[in-house]
Design a protein around this motif. Structure first.
Motif: not given
Length: 248
Positions: A180-204
């Protein structure tokens, strides 16, 4: 605030109705991303602000020396039992934290400063952990959990990026995890990448607003988060991480 080390919470109707659909997606894909609007009604504005205040009193995480990240952290433990719509919380003694599933931390006993009982049993914390516990039970079937509660701040400075996941792409080594994100201040980036085991393709996705969240079955995915970059002298990304393992 109660003086007891245990308390209960009954799930709000609007979120009780959402858990089956959210957990069904986790069973299919391994994860679900939830925007702030999808958790509307979970936690009141005053309770959220009270909880966010706990990130203003975090000590430096000395366990990350040598990996190029400045991080602040506290850690707490709960026993959480789910009985239908009722979730019961009991504060457990602080203990070392192990993540042998991650090569960077394998074989290391990490010791973090404890989160206070007041924080662990605050209305905002109980609301979020209760939701995550009901999700974990719906995904896994277990009803009694040992829960790790991590209050984490990653600081980015001019010329020194913050590293939310110095481990790189990884599994956490738990049954389920809520973020759970509580605070995001003064930054860029922080891209979350999920790699499912089933090979269905990454989600960002990028968590941007307080309460933007992710919940996943740790056995079905690996994940990572890109560095955060300061927009000025410094900036922060505050996360509540909640890990679930069946009571031994």
């Amino acid at each position: 605030m109660t003086d007891s080390t245990s308390t209960t919470l009954t799930t709000a109707p609007q979120l009780r109705d959402g858990v089956p659909a959210f957990s069904a997606q986790v069973r299919r894909t391994g994860f679900v991303v939830l925007g702030k609007q999808e958790l509307a009604g979970l936690i009141g504005d005053a309770d959220l602000e009270d909880l966010r205040g706990a990130w203003e009193n975090l000590p430096v995480d000395t366990q990350v020396d040598g990996v190029g990240v400045y991080r602040e952290r506290r850690y707490g433990r709960l026993r959480v039992d789910v009985d239908g719509d009722t979730v019961t919380f009991e504060v457990l003694p602080n203990a070392v934290f192990r993540q042998d599933a991650i090569p960077l931390w394998k074989g290391k006993d990490r010791v973090f400063e404890p989160a206070s009982e007041d924080v662990l049993l605050s209305a905002g914390m109980r609301a979020l952990v209760s939701f995550d516990a009901r999700m974990a039970t719906a995904v896994n079937g277990n009803t009694s959990w040992t829960v790790g509660v991590h209050l984490v701040r990653v600081v980015a400075r001019a010329g020194a990026d913050g590293l939310p996941t110095p481990e790189g792409r990884h599994r956490d080594g738990h049954t389920c995890v809520g973020l759970h994100l509580m605070r995001r201040e003064g930054v860029t980036g922080g891209l979350s990448t999920v790699h499912p085991n089933d090979g269905s393709g990454i989600v960002q996705t990028t968590l941007l607003q307080p309460l933007d969240s992710m919940f996943f079955d740790d056995n079905m995915i690996t994940h990572e988060v890109s560095p955060t970059v300061s927009e000025g002298a410094s900036g922060v990304r505050d996360m509540l991480q909640v890990d679930f393992n069946p009571v031994a």
